[in-house]
Design an enzyme around this catalytic site. Sequence first.
Site, PDB file in Angstrom:
ATOM      1  N   THR A  32       5.923   2.832   5.731  1.00 40.97           N
ATOM      2  CA  THR A  32       7.280   2.628   6.241  1.00 40.97           C
ATOM      3  C   THR A  32       7.300   2.645   7.766  1.00 40.97           C
ATOM      4  OG1 THR A  32       7.566   4.988   5.946  1.00 40.97           O
ATOM      5  CG2 THR A  32       8.541   3.579   4.263  1.00 40.97           C
ATOM      6  N   LEU A  44      -6.558  11.439   6.137  1.00 40.80           N
ATOM      7  CA  LEU A  44      -5.938  12.647   6.687  1.00 40.80           C
ATOM      8  C   LEU A  44      -5.823  12.581   8.219  1.00 40.80           C
ATOM      9  CD1 LEU A  44      -7.773  15.208   4.357  1.00 40.80           C
ATOM     10  CD2 LEU A  44      -5.467  14.261   4.087  1.00 40.80           C
ATOM     11  N   ASP A  71       0.854   8.828  12.333  1.00 37.93           N
ATOM     12  CA  ASP A  71      -0.254   9.790  12.387  1.00 37.93           C
ATOM     13  C   ASP A  71      -0.320  10.483  13.746  1.00 37.93           C
ATOM     14  OD1 ASP A  71      -0.668   8.618   9.971  1.00 37.93           O
ATOM     15  OD2 ASP A  71      -2.462   7.520  10.568  1.00 37.93           O
TER      16      ASP A  71
HETATM   17  C1  GLA Z   1      -2.079   4.912   8.121  1.00 35.15           C
HETATM   18  C2  GLA Z   1      -1.458   4.454   9.444  1.00 35.15           C
HETATM   19  C3  GLA Z   1      -0.022   4.952   9.567  1.00 35.15           C
HETATM   20  C4  GLA Z   1       0.791   4.594   8.340  1.00 35.15           C
HETATM   21  C5  GLA Z   1       0.043   4.972   7.071  1.00 35.15           C
HETATM   22  C6  GLA Z   1       0.755   4.497   5.841  1.00 35.15           C
HETATM   23  O1  GLA Z   1      -2.198   6.295   8.087  1.00 35.15           O
HETATM   24  O2  GLA Z   1      -2.219   4.946  10.523  1.00 35.15           O
HETATM   25  O3  GLA Z   1       0.564   4.432  10.735  1.00 35.15           O
HETATM   26  O4  GLA Z   1       1.145   3.251   8.339  1.00 35.15           O
HETATM   27  O5  GLA Z   1      -1.272   4.460   7.054  1.00 35.15           O
HETATM   28  O6  GLA Z   1       1.955   5.150   5.703  1.00 35.15           O
END
Ligand code: GLA
Length: 383
Positions: free
Chosen positions: A35, A125, A172
């Site tokens: 999202t 993670l 993240d």
């Molecule tokens: C990875 C990306 C994030 C996000 C997730 C999915 O972790 O680095 O920016 O898009 O996938 O939610």
Amino acid sequence: MTPNELTEAFTAVYGEAPDGVWAAPGRVNLIGEHTDYNDGFVLPIALPHAARAAVRLRADDRLRLHSAQGDGGVVELTADQVRPGAVPGWARYPAGVVWALRDAGHPVGGADIHFDSDVPTGAGLSSSAALECVVAVAYNDLWDLGLGRVELGLLAQRAENVFVGVPCGAMDQLASTCCEAGRAMFLDTRTLTARQLPVDLAAAGLRLLVVDTRVKHDLADGAYAERRSGCEKAAGLLGLPALRDLGPAGLPAALDALPDEGLRALTRHVVTENARVEAAVEAMLAGDPAALGPILTAGHASLRDDFRVSCDETDLVVETAVAAGALGARMTGGGFGGSVIALVAEADAEHVAAAVTAAFTAAGYATPRVFTALAAQGARRLA
Ligand code: GLA
């Protein structure tokens, strides 16, 4: 590893003591997957697992990078070598942040850095975000840049987007810089406003298990970028700035308007996932974290069937955990492997973990790594 151990390791590598020691955590996202690049909602917690770095500024503009998880060698880079696409391996994450700072007009010099991280790599993670963010906070402190947590996270995201070449959203890096201990961060990735929600699962007799399937995911492999461009295409065809601008009420008409099933499925996931984040936030605010369970499982089904980023191993963890009594479970992070979270009653935790491990053995998969997630503090100076 304690700050003292990091200081000693730094001194053994570089022959003098560091200026300080910093940490930046990995994360698990409770709900709100794929999202963030649709201007939508996410709900991550920071993990106690973190990248830690002992840092000493240099008088010149060279970077020397050493990692306890590396091959023992020191990666040495001149300022000229610190440019997008030019640095291979793990060193591109820290180097990318120094590049992003310079590119944003901060005249920062070089440093000697020793890293030690216990964030599992390739496990969904955010081990790479942790490596980026620890450098961002250390440089912010040592160069007295005065940047805020959100700015630091966005600089780290830019390092990942431009220097490393992964078109990730901001979740993240913002989780690593902004999350707070004991809280989940409800983040609106359009406005970048965050609400820190208390998450005390133990008080509700619950536990959040993380199951690392050990299936390595690699966001750089193109599948992630494909999902992202599909979402952007769908939004464009619908005349919207982003899929965030479509609510559940408008979904049926939007699905009728889209020309192919692939775009319809991506759109359906993003719209329903944003609604799931809002439902999860309501459950938490109502003091009913057990209500998160079915929301997690529904999120997994959407990632599996509509967004198509799960895999046999993550599906098996979810099915097995739920069959063994988990209140709900879902893959977390980008997908294509990585980790699953399972919300379980304290009393069922061992049974669920054992059931998942047994199912992996029966299927001929490697033994998964299972641990309990606690909501930890975002990036910070340790010493
Ligand atoms: C990875 C990306 C994030 C996000 C997730 C999915 O972790 O680095 O920016 O898009 O996938 O939610």
